[in-house]
Design a protein around this motif. Structure first.
Motif, PDB file in Angstrom:
ATOM      1  N   HIS A   1      44.357  44.160  38.028  1.00 20.80           N
ATOM      2  CA  HIS A   1      43.120  44.825  39.188  1.00 20.80           C
ATOM      3  C   HIS A   1      42.238  43.752  39.486  1.00 20.80           C
ATOM      4  N   SER A   2      41.590  43.796  40.589  1.00 17.71           N
ATOM      5  CA  SER A   2      40.655  42.940  41.296  1.00 17.71           C
ATOM      6  C   SER A   2      39.268  43.404  40.702  1.00 17.71           C
ATOM      7  N   GLU A   3      38.351  42.585  41.039  1.00 16.49           N
ATOM      8  CA  GLU A   3      36.946  43.066  40.739  1.00 16.49           C
ATOM      9  C   GLU A   3      36.589  44.396  41.099  1.00 16.49           C
ATOM     10  N   SER A   4      37.266  44.789  42.205  1.00 16.52           N
ATOM     11  CA  SER A   4      36.645  45.828  42.942  1.00 16.52           C
ATOM     12  C   SER A   4      37.208  47.378  42.291  1.00 16.52           C
ATOM     13  N   VAL A   5      38.024  47.176  41.273  1.00 15.14           N
ATOM     14  CA  VAL A   5      38.093  48.170  40.577  1.00 15.14           C
ATOM     15  C   VAL A   5      36.922  48.796  39.791  1.00 15.14           C
ATOM     16  N   HIS A   6      36.331  47.884  39.205  1.00 14.59           N
ATOM     17  CA  HIS A   6      35.062  48.077  38.353  1.00 14.59           C
ATOM     18  C   HIS A   6      33.724  48.480  39.177  1.00 14.59           C
ATOM     19  N   GLY A   7      33.731  47.676  40.420  1.00  9.88           N
ATOM     20  CA  GLY A   7      32.633  47.693  41.255  1.00  9.88           C
ATOM     21  C   GLY A   7      32.726  48.837  42.480  1.00  9.88           C
ATOM     22  N   ARG A   8      33.939  49.571  42.512  1.00  6.28           N
ATOM     23  CA  ARG A   8      34.044  50.529  43.484  1.00  6.28           C
ATOM     24  C   ARG A   8      32.906  51.750  43.501  1.00  6.28           C
TER      25      ARG A   8
ATOM     26  N   GLU B   1      40.669  38.136  30.870  1.00  6.46           N
ATOM     27  CA  GLU B   1      41.195  37.459  32.082  1.00  6.46           C
ATOM     28  C   GLU B   1      42.699  37.329  31.693  1.00  6.46           C
ATOM     29  N   SER B   2      42.861  36.798  30.518  1.00 10.96           N
ATOM     30  CA  SER B   2      44.287  36.668  30.134  1.00 10.96           C
ATOM     31  C   SER B   2      44.934  38.015  30.139  1.00 10.96           C
ATOM     32  N   ARG B   3      44.653  39.098  29.917  1.00 14.61           N
ATOM     33  CA  ARG B   3      45.456  40.202  29.693  1.00 14.61           C
ATOM     34  C   ARG B   3      45.243  41.435  30.810  1.00 14.61           C
ATOM     35  N   CYS B   4      43.950  41.336  31.690  1.00 13.23           N
ATOM     36  CA  CYS B   4      43.947  42.474  32.488  1.00 13.23           C
ATOM     37  C   CYS B   4      43.493  41.940  33.850  1.00 13.23           C
ATOM     38  N   GLY B   5      43.032  41.014  34.013  1.00  9.20           N
ATOM     39  CA  GLY B   5      42.736  40.554  35.098  1.00  9.20           C
ATOM     40  C   GLY B   5      43.752  40.503  36.353  1.00  9.20           C
ATOM     41  N   SER B   6      44.718  39.953  35.871  1.00  9.64           N
ATOM     42  CA  SER B   6      45.859  39.844  36.916  1.00  9.64           C
ATOM     43  C   SER B   6      46.229  41.218  37.676  1.00  9.64           C
TER      44      SER B   6
END
Ligand code: HEC
Length: 118
Positions: free
Chosen positions: A46-53, A39-44
Motif C-alpha cells: 500500500h502507498s502512503e495514502s492508505v494511512h493518510g486517507r 519498507e521491506s515488508r509492507c510498503g510495496s
C-alpha cells in the motif's frame, strides 16, 4: 564557599541521570528500525495514502498496532512485540500522530521514577 561544591555535585547528578535514563532509551520502541521493517515488508503493497486517507480505519495508537499485528499474522512474518511496536511507532510518527502510550514511548517522560523498570 558552599557554591564551590555545587558544580561537582551537579555533575554527579547529571551523570547519574544519564546512567538512569540510558537503559530506558534503549528499551523504547525504535521508529528507525520500524521504518526499515515496514519498507521491506509492507510498503510495496500500500502507498502512503492508505494511512493518510480521510476514512482511515485505525483510530488510535492501539488500533494502529492491531493493524500491524494483523498484517504480521496475514503475512506470517513472525514479528515479536518489539518489532510490532517499532513499526507502529514509525507509522504513528509519520502519519497518524496519535498520543503514544508511555509503555511504547518511554523516552518522552524524563520525570524521575520511584520504581525501577517494571
Ligand atoms: C497484500 C497487500 C498488503 C500488504 C502486504 C500489507 N497491507 Fe496493510 N493494508 C492493505 C489494504 C488493502 C488495506 C486497507 C484495508 C481496509 O480498507 O479495510 C491495508 C490497511 C492497513 C492499515 C490501516 C490503514 C488505515 O486506514 O488506517 C495499516 C496500519 C496497515 N495496513 C499496516 C500494514 C503493515 C504494518 C504491513 C506489513 C506488516 C501491511 N499493512 C502489509 C494491504 C496490504
Amino acid at each position: 564557599m558552599l557554591r564551590r561544591h555545587s558544580t561537582p555535585l551537579a555533575m554527579l547528578f547529571a551523570s547519574t541521570l544519564v546512567i538512569l535514563l540510558a537503559p530506558r532509551i534503549a528499551t523504547a520502541a525504535d521508529a528507525a528500525r520500524g521504518a526499515a521493517l515496514y519498507e521491506s515488508r509492507c510498503g510495496s503493497c500500500h502507498s502512503e495514502s492508505v494511512h493518510g486517507r480521510a476514512k482511515r480505519v485505525a483510530t488510535d495508537f492501539d488500533d494502529v498496532r492491531r493493524w500491524v499485528r494483523r498484517w504480521n499474522d496475514n503475512l506470517t512474518l513472525r514479528w515479536g512485540d518489539e518489532e510490532i511496536d517499532d513499526v507502529t511507532l514509525y507509522l504513528n510518527n509519520t502519519y497518524y500522530k496519535y498520543p503514544c502510550p508511555p509503555s511504547v514511548c518511554k523516552v518522552v517522560s524524563l520525570a524521575p521514577r520511584v520504581h525501577p523498570e517494571s
